[in-house]
Design a protein around this motif. Structure first.
Motif, mmCIF file in Angstrom:
data_model
loop_
_atom_site.group_PDB
_atom_site.id
_atom_site.type_symbol
_atom_site.label_atom_id
_atom_site.label_comp_id
_atom_site.label_asym_id
_atom_site.label_seq_id
_atom_site.Cartn_x
_atom_site.Cartn_y
_atom_site.Cartn_z
ATOM 1 N N ILE A 3 1.081 -0.925 -0.276
ATOM 2 C CA ILE A 3 -0.174 0.005 0.134
ATOM 3 C C ILE A 3 0.828 1.225 0.339
ATOM 4 C CG2 ILE A 3 -1.463 1.268 1.399
ATOM 5 C CD1 ILE A 3 -3.198 -0.956 -0.041
ATOM 6 N N LEU B 228 -8.061 0.486 -6.792
ATOM 7 C CA LEU B 228 -7.119 2.050 -6.221
ATOM 8 C C LEU B 228 -7.168 2.620 -6.622
ATOM 9 C CD1 LEU B 228 -5.101 -0.158 -3.397
ATOM 10 C CD2 LEU B 228 -7.414 0.365 -3.090
ATOM 11 N N CYS C 168 -9.728 6.007 -5.535
ATOM 12 C CA CYS C 168 -9.242 7.140 -5.395
ATOM 13 C C CYS C 168 -9.197 8.756 -5.356
ATOM 14 C CB CYS C 168 -7.420 6.447 -5.079
ATOM 15 S SG CYS C 168 -6.758 5.952 -4.052
ATOM 16 N N LEU D 67 -6.113 6.090 3.180
ATOM 17 C CA LEU D 67 -6.290 4.880 3.455
ATOM 18 C C LEU D 67 -6.842 4.179 4.744
ATOM 19 C CD1 LEU D 67 -4.227 4.419 0.275
ATOM 20 C CD2 LEU D 67 -7.431 4.115 0.179
ATOM 21 N N VAL E 271 -11.527 2.649 1.992
ATOM 22 C CA VAL E 271 -11.203 4.382 1.297
ATOM 23 C C VAL E 271 -11.828 5.047 1.186
ATOM 24 C CG1 VAL E 271 -10.463 5.619 -1.320
ATOM 25 C CG2 VAL E 271 -9.318 3.298 -1.234
ATOM 26 N N CYS F 269 -14.841 -1.588 -11.146
ATOM 27 C CA CYS F 269 -14.217 -2.392 -9.727
ATOM 28 C C CYS F 269 -14.786 -3.344 -9.174
ATOM 29 C CB CYS F 269 -14.174 -0.688 -8.785
ATOM 30 S SG CYS F 269 -13.100 0.533 -9.007
#
Length: 554
Positions: free
Chosen positions: A392, A449, A453, A471, A486, A520
């Motif tokens: 991450i 992600l 984001c 996060l 998120v 997603c």
């Protein structure tokens, strides 16, 4: 066919039989002594030698009583030597009592057969025959002594011979019976061990199954469950046995629906919570002809969704190939013609505005086609264990580096757990054991992600004026699975829109294609993960990714 291993005679423990036999010996000596004292049968008991009978019966009773006390206080497995010595005392004592009472003709000698029978049961074959041989020598010797020295009565010799023959027959007979008993005992013990082994295997298999199992009685009380059932139901308890099915309202409704319409009910159940879980429920009676016990199977639909996703992507690939061929060529022509027309110096300002509209919408349609093609061209997932503590932060650095305003982005990273009713120390220790790992295709996780984001930073900027984001990584203790959150500081999504959030082409913005969150969701399902929208305890907008355990099979 497997062979049953029989227990060896050396491993046979005749403690219980020896204890019963010791009670008998003690009682026999006491009764004979009492009968002698009250002169119950003076013509038989101690007729030839009363003094010998008296002292012998006292000594025999005393020895048996001491042996009984020792066995009462200390439970032990006697050796063959001790058993032989104990039975030899019986042979000597009874032979002396028989001699003092007139020899074999007094019938006391037949008590020796009981000692020989006990030896046939408790002693090994050769030692048992040796005891019978000693008994025979003693009995025949006593008869010969009586015939030659005392009475010259041939009847004593004949009776001694009969008693000796019976001693050997008794030893052989009880040896044969003992072999049968030991064989049956060994077979029963082997079958018991095999049954216990199979039961243990069954318990381990049921406990390690990924399919949750519940057993209900006629009172709808849970009698049996496995760990997978706890996990799929999202309960924080270590056990749900003896709980009523009504403690799980959604599952209770499914059970009632199945009982009313066993062939027409929806098998899918959604467990609400911080990490919503969709499971498939199947009901069956434990025994076909009885309805008092019900077996419930709970299956995680993520693997099923993954297989369906692969089929869907294959079909979508064939469809989008034809769409791309039919749409992209005329769309390219429209875009090219508008660009050529825009180069004309004679166009007024109003018509240039129309050309801008054509170009903008051409790019939007082209972006929609690109998103659809992205779904169809996606390579098969290559899931690998990912250390979230390392991956991450690297993703955040790469994400910022790829943005023109990357230096202005504020993306915080926190590590925490979803709490349950367990102790805080337990929650902290969850993250101290090993690495915080999950299973995902790294490129696809980066795509998911990045999309989340992008959305989060956009909505945070609209509300706060700052491109801030947070996060969170950790372990969902209720499911023992890693997660990523998120969290943005935007206004959030209304409940009505949240119902359609992951549907294709659904968007709340005029310029959006409505495929970002759908992609997603498709990527998460292909990696056996779950994406959901929720709000934090502070009311912040949050997308929650419940990832697959690193040891989960693909």
């Amino acid at each position: 066919m497997s062979q049953v291993q029989l227990a060896s005679p050396q491993g046979y423990n005749p403690y219980d039989l020896l204890r019963v036999y010791t009670y008998y010996r003690t009682l026999l000596g006491s009764v004979l002594l009492l009968m002698f004292q009250i002169e119950f049968a003076p013509q038989v008991l101690g007729h030839d030698n009363p003094q010998l009978f008296f002292y012998c019966s006292i000594g025999y009773t005393a020895i048996n009583f001491i042996t009984l006390v020792v066995m009462w206080r200390v439970k032990y497995a006697p050796s063959q030597t001790k058993l032989f010595g104990s039975l030899l005392i019986d042979v000597v004592a009874i032979s002396l009592l028989m001699h003092a009472s007139g020899g074999a003709t007094s019938a006391l000698g037949y008590l020796l057969l009981i000692a020989i029978a006990a030896g046939g049961i408790m002693l090994r074959e050769r030692i048992s025959l040796f005891l019978a041989a000693i008994t025979t020598i003693v009995v025949i010797g006593e008869g010969a002594y009586r015939f030659v020295i005392l009475t010259q009565d041939s009847k004593a010799v004949f009776t001694s011979g009969i008693l000796s023959a019976l001693a050997f027959l008794t030893a052989l007979l009880f040896q044969h019976l003992t072999k049968k008993v030991r064989l049956s005992y060994a077979e029963a013990e082997a079958q018991a061990k095999q049954a216990a082994h199979l039961q243990k295997l069954a318990q381990l298999i049921v406990e390690r199954m990924r399919t949750g199992i519940l057993v209900l009685n006629d009172q709808l009380t849970i009698e049996l469950h496995n760990h997978a059932a706890l996990k799929l139901l999202g309960t924080n308890s270590d056990s749900i046995e003896n709980l009523s099915l009504s403690e799980f309202p959604e599952l209770y409704k499914k059970h009632q629906s199945w009982q009313r319409h066993s062939n027409d009910h929806s098998p899918f159940l959604k467990i609400d919570g911080d990490t919503p879980n969709e499971i498939k429920v199947n009901f069956a009676y434990l025994e076909p002809d009885k309805t008092n016990e019900v077996l419930i199977f709970l299956e995680d639909v993520r693997s099923l969704n993954q297989q369906a996703q692969q089929l869907k992507l294959a079909s979508l690939g064939r469809l989008t190939a034809s769409i791309a061929h039919e749409i992209r060529n005329p769309l390219g022509a429209i875009s090219h013609a508008s660009q050529l027309l825009g180069e004309s110096p004679q166009l007024p300002q109003s018509e240039l505005r129309l050309l801008d509209i054509i170009n903008n919408h051409s790019r939007r349609v082209n972006q929609i086609i690109e998103n659809i093609l992205q779904l169809s061209r996606r390579r098969p997932t290559q899931t690998l264990p990912i250390n979230l503590r390392e991956w991450i932060p690297a993703f955040i650095r790469d994400y910022k580096a790829g943005k023109s305003n990357g230096q202005q982005l504020e993306i915080a990273l926190l590590e925490k757990n979803l709490r349950d009713s367990r102790s805080e120390s337990h929650n902290r220790n969850i993250l101290k054991v090993g690495a915080l790992e999950a299973k995902f295709d790294t490129s696809q996780l980066g795509q998911v992600l990045s999309n989340l984001c992008d959305n989060g930073l956009r909505y945070s900027t609209k509300k706060t004026g700052r491109p801030d984001l947070r996060l969170e990584i950790g372990v969902d203790i209720g499911h023992y699975q890693p997660y990523i959150r998120v969290i943005d500081y935007g206004p959030g999504i209304s409940d009505d829109n949240a119902k359609h959030l992951f549907e294709p082409f659904f968007t709340t913005e005029n310029t959006g294609s409505g495929l970002g969150l759908y992609i997603c969701k498709e990527l998460c399902e292909a990696n056996q993960a779950i994406i959901s929208y929720t709000r934090t305890s502070q009311g912040e907008s949050c997308f929650h990714l419940q990832l697959a355990h690193p040891e989960k099979a693909s």
